[in-house]
Design a protein around this motif. Sequence first.
Motif, PDB file in Angstrom:
ATOM      1  N   UNK A 234       0.855  -1.241  -0.164  1.00 14.31           N
ATOM      2  CA  UNK A 234      -0.005   0.070   0.014  1.00 14.31           C
ATOM      3  C   UNK A 234       1.000   1.088  -0.126  1.00 14.31           C
ATOM      4  N   UNK A 235       0.523   2.487  -0.323  1.00 14.39           N
ATOM      5  CA  UNK A 235       1.120   3.658  -0.357  1.00 14.39           C
ATOM      6  C   UNK A 235       1.653   4.081   1.061  1.00 14.39           C
ATOM      7  N   UNK A 236       2.710   4.450   1.102  1.00 14.57           N
ATOM      8  CA  UNK A 236       3.552   4.944   2.461  1.00 14.57           C
ATOM      9  C   UNK A 236       4.106   6.031   2.556  1.00 14.57           C
ATOM     10  N   UNK A 237       3.755   7.108   3.370  1.00 15.24           N
ATOM     11  CA  UNK A 237       4.398   8.489   3.281  1.00 15.24           C
ATOM     12  C   UNK A 237       4.757   8.721   4.884  1.00 15.24           C
ATOM     13  N   UNK A 238       6.206   8.832   4.957  1.00 12.02           N
ATOM     14  CA  UNK A 238       6.447   9.278   6.160  1.00 12.02           C
ATOM     15  C   UNK A 238       7.191  10.422   6.597  1.00 12.02           C
ATOM     16  N   UNK A 239       6.861  11.207   7.505  1.00 18.02           N
ATOM     17  CA  UNK A 239       7.235  12.419   7.762  1.00 18.02           C
ATOM     18  C   UNK A 239       8.131  12.741   9.072  1.00 18.02           C
ATOM     19  N   UNK A 240       9.333  13.135   8.749  1.00 13.67           N
ATOM     20  CA  UNK A 240      10.323  13.352   9.875  1.00 13.67           C
ATOM     21  C   UNK A 240       9.897  14.630  10.557  1.00 13.67           C
ATOM     22  N   UNK A 241       9.190  14.755  11.831  1.00 14.03           N
ATOM     23  CA  UNK A 241       8.818  16.017  12.313  1.00 14.03           C
ATOM     24  C   UNK A 241       9.676  16.498  13.393  1.00 14.03           C
ATOM     25  N   UNK A 242      10.515  15.628  13.814  1.00 12.08           N
ATOM     26  CA  UNK A 242      11.643  16.345  14.802  1.00 12.08           C
ATOM     27  C   UNK A 242      13.014  15.688  14.827  1.00 12.08           C
ATOM     28  N   UNK A 243      13.244  14.712  15.379  1.00 12.25           N
ATOM     29  CA  UNK A 243      14.287  14.042  15.389  1.00 12.25           C
ATOM     30  C   UNK A 243      14.260  12.531  14.703  1.00 12.25           C
ATOM     31  N   UNK A 244      14.888  12.204  13.808  1.00 14.92           N
ATOM     32  CA  UNK A 244      14.894  10.847  13.275  1.00 14.92           C
ATOM     33  C   UNK A 244      16.007  10.165  13.495  1.00 14.92           C
ATOM     34  N   UNK A 245      16.023   9.521  14.658  1.00 17.80           N
ATOM     35  CA  UNK A 245      17.267   9.028  15.157  1.00 17.80           C
ATOM     36  C   UNK A 245      17.641   7.588  14.898  1.00 17.80           C
ATOM     37  N   UNK A 246      18.554   7.280  13.960  1.00 17.21           N
ATOM     38  CA  UNK A 246      19.202   5.714  13.807  1.00 17.21           C
ATOM     39  C   UNK A 246      17.906   4.836  13.369  1.00 17.21           C
ATOM     40  N   UNK A 247      18.238   3.611  13.528  1.00 21.37           N
ATOM     41  CA  UNK A 247      17.202   2.631  13.171  1.00 21.37           C
ATOM     42  C   UNK A 247      15.972   2.563  13.822  1.00 21.37           C
ATOM     43  N   UNK A 248      15.720   3.289  15.078  1.00 21.78           N
ATOM     44  CA  UNK A 248      14.438   3.553  15.706  1.00 21.78           C
ATOM     45  C   UNK A 248      13.902   4.440  14.865  1.00 21.78           C
ATOM     46  N   UNK A 249      14.139   5.317  13.794  1.00 24.08           N
ATOM     47  CA  UNK A 249      13.343   6.144  12.993  1.00 24.08           C
ATOM     48  C   UNK A 249      13.315   5.402  11.549  1.00 24.08           C
ATOM     49  N   UNK A 250      14.175   4.891  11.116  1.00 20.88           N
ATOM     50  CA  UNK A 250      14.259   4.009  10.077  1.00 20.88           C
ATOM     51  C   UNK A 250      13.084   3.012  10.030  1.00 20.88           C
ATOM     52  N   UNK A 251      12.795   2.425  11.034  1.00 22.97           N
ATOM     53  CA  UNK A 251      11.907   1.430  11.224  1.00 22.97           C
ATOM     54  C   UNK A 251      10.469   1.986  11.231  1.00 22.97           C
ATOM     55  N   UNK A 252      10.256   3.088  10.818  1.00 26.93           N
ATOM     56  CA  UNK A 252       8.851   3.556  10.705  1.00 26.93           C
ATOM     57  C   UNK A 252       8.816   4.571   9.380  1.00 26.93           C
ATOM     58  N   UNK A 253      10.053   4.543   8.895  1.00 27.69           N
ATOM     59  CA  UNK A 253      10.165   5.850   7.691  1.00 27.69           C
ATOM     60  C   UNK A 253      10.812   5.099   6.500  1.00 27.69           C
ATOM     61  N   UNK A 254      10.663   3.760   6.054  1.00 25.93           N
ATOM     62  CA  UNK A 254      11.264   3.160   5.135  1.00 25.93           C
ATOM     63  C   UNK A 254       9.866   3.430   4.111  1.00 25.93           C
ATOM     64  N   UNK A 255       9.823   4.380   3.678  1.00 30.91           N
ATOM     65  CA  UNK A 255       8.491   4.650   2.998  1.00 30.91           C
ATOM     66  C   UNK A 255       8.639   5.025   1.450  1.00 30.91           C
ATOM     67  N   UNK A 256       7.703   5.053   0.849  1.00 32.57           N
ATOM     68  CA  UNK A 256       7.646   5.492  -0.645  1.00 32.57           C
ATOM     69  C   UNK A 256       8.215   6.911  -0.871  1.00 32.57           C
ATOM     70  N   UNK A 257       7.519   7.773   0.018  1.00 38.23           N
ATOM     71  CA  UNK A 257       8.069   9.171  -0.020  1.00 38.23           C
ATOM     72  C   UNK A 257       8.372   9.293   1.492  1.00 38.23           C
TER      73      UNK A 257
END
Length: 318
Positions: free
Chosen positions: A189-212
Motif C-alpha cells: 500500500x502507499x506509504x508516506x513518512x514525515x520526520x517531524x523532529x528527530x529521526x534517530x538511527x534505526x529507531x526512525x528508519x523502522x517507521x520511515x522506510x516509505x515510498x515518500x
Amino acid sequence: MRHFLDFEKPIAELEGKIEELRRTTDAGGIDVAEEVARLRDKAQSLLRSTYAKLSPWQKTLVARHPERPKCLDYVRALITEWTPLAGDRAFADDAAVVGGLGRFRGRAVAVLGTEKGNDTESRVRHNFGMARPEGYRKARRIMELAGRFGLPILSFVDTAGAFPGIEAEARGQAEAIARSIEACLEAPVPFVATIIGEGGSGGAIALASADRILMLEHSIYSVISPEGCASILWRDVGEAPTAAEAMKLTAEDLLRLNLVDAVVPEPLGGAHRDAAHTIDAVSAEVWNALEPLLALDGATLRARRREKFLEMGRNAMA
C-alpha cells in the motif's frame, strides 16, 4: 512562557522588553504602542537573520525543542475517526510508538508514529519517544493490517532512537527493528513518512522506510545522535556541534543527497512558534505525496520502494 534556546537569547531579551512594555500599557501607564512596534520589528528582523543561518547543531536543538508539535498533535489535527490500536500481541503495549486507524482527508488510513510527550508526565509515560521491541512489533502488526485491508500508511517520526536498555536488547531490539523495516518495504500500500523532529538511527528508519519521505525544515535525520558520534570519535560529548556539522543531518543536506523526497517549510522561528500553521503545511505535503501513489498497485509500490532504497546504497558506495 515560551522556552528559548541558548542561541535565541538576544531574541528573548527583545521579546521580554516588549512584554514589559505591554504590561505597562495594561496597567494604565503611558502609551507605548510606537515603541512596542519598533521593538517587535527589531525582534522579527533578528529572528529572521538568526534562522537564516542556523548551524546543523542549532537545527538539532530546534528539532528537539520541547514545544515543537509532537506526533499526537498531528494525529489529533489531521486524523478523523481515530481509533488507536495497542499491543504487539506478544509481550506488551509500548507507549513510545502510537498507531491506529482513521481517516485523512476522508480516506481511510493506518497511522504510526513515535510520541515524545509534551510535559514531564507524558514524556515519562511515552519513554521520551524511545521505543522498546514491542513498539516496533506493534508497528509491524499495524503495517501488516494496513496491507491486508488496503489502507495507505502515514507515519510521523520524532525519536532520538530506539531505547538502549538491557531489557530491550534481551527482548530482541535489533530483530524487532529489522522486522519493522521489512514490513515497511513489503507493505503493498502507499506509504508516506514525515520526520517531524528527530529521526534517530534505526529507531526512525523502522517507521520511515516509505515510498515518500518528508522532512520538516528544522528536523534532523541521522544514523546516530551528534552526542553519540562525538563520544565515539572524539571521546568528548562536547564535540557534538562538530559532529553535527560532519554528519549531514539537516533536511537540506538529506534532500541534496536524495535520501528524502521533500522539505516542508516551517514558520519563521520554527514549528513551535506556530504549530497550527506547521501542521497545515505538513497536511498539504503529505497529501501531495500520497495522492499519486494511490493509483499504483501493490506490486509496483513494493518494487519501486525496494529500488528506491537500493539506489541509496549504490550512491553511498559510489
